[in-house]
Every structure is written in C-alpha cells, then in structure tokens.
Design a protein around this motif. Sequence first.
Motif, short mmCIF file in Angstrom:
data_model
loop_
_atom_site.label_atom_id
_atom_site.label_comp_id
_atom_site.label_asym_id
_atom_site.label_seq_id
_atom_site.Cartn_x
_atom_site.Cartn_y
_atom_site.Cartn_z
N SER A 173 -5.69 9.97 -46.06
CA SER A 173 -4.63 10.12 -46.91
C SER A 173 -4.43 8.67 -46.94
CB SER A 173 -3.41 10.24 -45.64
OG SER A 173 -3.13 9.76 -44.37
N ASP A 174 -4.41 7.40 -46.72
CA ASP A 174 -4.34 6.82 -46.36
C ASP A 174 -5.12 6.01 -48.40
OD1 ASP A 174 -2.06 5.39 -45.61
OD2 ASP A 174 -2.47 5.24 -44.08
N ALA A 175 -6.34 6.02 -48.47
CA ALA A 175 -6.62 5.90 -48.61
C ALA A 175 -6.97 6.47 -50.33
CB ALA A 175 -8.28 6.20 -48.73
N LEU A 176 -5.95 7.81 -50.58
CA LEU A 176 -5.50 8.39 -51.78
C LEU A 176 -4.22 8.17 -51.95
CD1 LEU A 176 -6.15 11.11 -53.34
CD2 LEU A 176 -4.93 12.26 -52.26
N ARG A 177 -4.01 7.71 -51.19
CA ARG A 177 -2.11 6.59 -51.89
C ARG A 177 -2.42 5.94 -52.72
NH1 ARG A 177 0.06 3.01 -49.48
NH2 ARG A 177 -1.39 3.32 -47.08
N MET A 178 -3.85 4.64 -51.81
CA MET A 178 -3.62 3.72 -52.98
C MET A 178 -3.86 3.14 -53.84
SD MET A 178 -5.37 1.06 -49.51
CE MET A 178 -4.29 0.57 -47.59
N GLY A 179 -4.82 5.39 -54.42
CA GLY A 179 -6.21 4.89 -55.55
C GLY A 179 -7.81 4.56 -55.02
N LEU A 180 -8.18 4.53 -53.67
CA LEU A 180 -9.17 3.68 -53.41
C LEU A 180 -9.86 5.18 -53.49
CD1 LEU A 180 -10.57 1.83 -52.12
CD2 LEU A 180 -10.86 3.01 -49.85
N VAL A 181 -9.08 6.26 -53.21
CA VAL A 181 -10.39 7.48 -54.00
C VAL A 181 -9.45 8.48 -54.49
CG1 VAL A 181 -11.18 8.00 -51.41
CG2 VAL A 181 -9.28 8.96 -51.40
N ASN A 182 -10.76 9.65 -55.34
CA ASN A 182 -10.10 10.86 -56.10
C ASN A 182 -9.83 11.69 -55.65
OD1 ASN A 182 -12.18 8.72 -57.79
ND2 ASN A 182 -10.78 9.43 -58.97
N ARG A 183 -10.37 12.08 -54.53
CA ARG A 183 -9.94 13.31 -54.00
C ARG A 183 -10.17 13.27 -52.22
NH1 ARG A 183 -13.49 16.72 -57.65
NH2 ARG A 183 -12.20 15.28 -59.48
N VAL A 184 -9.43 14.09 -51.36
CA VAL A 184 -10.02 14.59 -49.86
C VAL A 184 -9.82 15.73 -50.10
CG1 VAL A 184 -8.78 14.47 -47.95
CG2 VAL A 184 -8.00 12.95 -49.75
N VAL A 185 -11.62 16.63 -49.16
CA VAL A 185 -11.71 17.54 -49.53
C VAL A 185 -11.95 17.59 -47.88
CG1 VAL A 185 -12.32 17.41 -51.45
CG2 VAL A 185 -14.22 17.64 -49.41
N ALA A 186 -12.17 19.17 -47.41
CA ALA A 186 -12.41 19.59 -45.71
C ALA A 186 -14.19 18.64 -45.59
CB ALA A 186 -12.41 20.78 -45.86
N ASP A 187 -13.73 18.03 -44.76
CA ASP A 187 -15.67 17.39 -44.20
C ASP A 187 -16.62 17.76 -44.43
OD1 ASP A 187 -13.83 15.28 -43.38
OD2 ASP A 187 -13.53 16.48 -41.01
N ALA A 188 -16.34 19.01 -43.90
CA ALA A 188 -17.82 19.56 -44.65
C ALA A 188 -17.77 20.51 -46.18
CB ALA A 188 -17.34 21.69 -43.86
N GLU A 189 -17.35 20.28 -46.71
CA GLU A 189 -16.54 20.43 -48.64
C GLU A 189 -17.49 18.90 -48.98
OE1 GLU A 189 -13.41 22.54 -48.84
OE2 GLU A 189 -13.60 23.59 -47.94
N VAL A 190 -17.82 18.09 -48.62
CA VAL A 190 -17.62 16.57 -48.90
C VAL A 190 -18.79 17.15 -50.22
CG1 VAL A 190 -18.54 14.55 -49.47
CG2 VAL A 190 -16.91 15.94 -47.94
N GLU A 191 -19.85 17.21 -49.62
CA GLU A 191 -21.17 17.57 -50.57
C GLU A 191 -21.03 18.50 -51.86
OE1 GLU A 191 -21.35 17.68 -47.91
OE2 GLU A 191 -22.50 15.87 -46.77
#
Length: 260
Positions: A173-191
């Motif tokens: 959530s902090d990575a998303l707030r910073m703009g470090l990642v584009n999106r966050v998904v469930a761990d099993a759905e990353v690939e």
Amino acid sequence: MAGQIRSEILEPGIRTVVIDHPERLNAMNRAMWDALGTVMRELDADESVRCIILTGTGDKAFGAGADISEFEEVRSTTQKARAYAEHTHSALAAVGSCRHPVVAAIRGLCVGGGLELASQVDIRICGEGSRFGIPVKRLGLVVAYSEMRALVELVGKSNALEILLEGELFGASDALRMGLVNRVVADAEVEAAALASARKIAVGAPLAARWHKKFANRLMDPRPLSPEENDESYHCFDTEDYRAGVRAFLGKTKPVFAGR
C-alpha cells in the motif's frame, strides 16, 4: 546452487526473464548480474519481442538485492567496489534502456538491488504481501548516483530519501502511494496480472510502444528537445504499422502489426 537468469518464450511476442536463486531469496551475485545484462541486450535486439516480464523464482522474493555472501571477495575495498559496480550498473542499464516494454511481476521481498532493478522497468505489478525497501544504511553502504537516478525519477526526492534514510521495509500500500508500483493485486494473481498487462502491450503497434518508451525517457532529461527529436514524433506516419492500423480501424477488423 549458484543462481541463474532464465529467459523463456511465454507466448508469441512475450518473453519472461526470471531471477532464479530461490535459496538466497533471488539475491544477485556478480555472475547473475552479468547474465542479466547479456539476456536483456539479446532481447533488446530481437525484433520479435513485444514485451518482457521480469520476475523471480518462487513466492518469497522478487529479489533480495546483491548476494552479501560474496562481498568480502568483490566489494571489500573501494577498488573492488568500483570493479563490481561495472557489472551491476551494466545490467541495470541494460534493463532500463531496453527498447521493448518491460513489466515486473513482484511477489514477496523486493529490496536493495532488487528494488533498484524493479525501478528500471516500465510497469510494476506486485502482490498484497510484497515488501519493499533499501536498508543499506545497516551495512554502511550508499546507493550510487546511477543506481539512485531511476528511483528518484520514479518516486521523487522526498520518497527516495525516506526509503534510504529510514531504511525500513514497507508494504504494497505504501509502495502504491509513493508511485513505486503501478498496481497491487492478490499474491496469487501477480503472474496473471503481469501477463494480462503484457498481452495488452503486445497487441499494440510495437514501433509505437518503443517510441513512447523512448520519448518518456527523453522527457526526464531537462535539456530542450532538438528539432530532430521533435520531428521524430511524426515518423510513425511512414510506417507499415500505421497504415495497417488505419485500415483495420476503418474496416472494423483487428490490426496485425509487423513492426515496420
């Protein structure tokens, strides 16, 4: 195992590059940095590539940074560190300068050199359980200029300094707030999410994707654009891909792009 970099064809136009060193949380040793640079340069030259997915083996880590177990041998003095940096900086540059779009699929830890590596790609997708940070202050190390540039461009000076000065690990959530990642998904759905992104990229005109990436990177440079650089914006109108795209749009069909 010493660790390796694997490159595989996932489906036509989409390649995966895998950091494969799970017993050390995908930490990168010098040989792996060299292999990564070689693989990325080879893919950069491959006209059939439309998108690259960069990821790590297993669900515990995308990458835990440099392999500290070899530091006494390769980074114990200023002279050794300079020589070691030639390997790491070359690999990071190969990822960052790749003309094809690169998507990072991040699960688990993404820290130190792993985070520096992720900062070089174009789109970052992580799992809810991912953890980020560059806690090198605990080792008395600094992040070199060329390693820090992509991070500062990505999250800004304030966030970059928070990451480096506090040296704490932080969540998705902090990575998303910073703009470090584009999106966050469930761990099993990353690939699956990374592949979905790659497929969206791969169906588009590859020359347009390469130009857009080139233009975005150039705009990070404060120097004024030259007349020749401005004119490059119109070169697409002379391509087969442009003509194929217009024909398909008018004919209400799916375009097939040849990359010419």
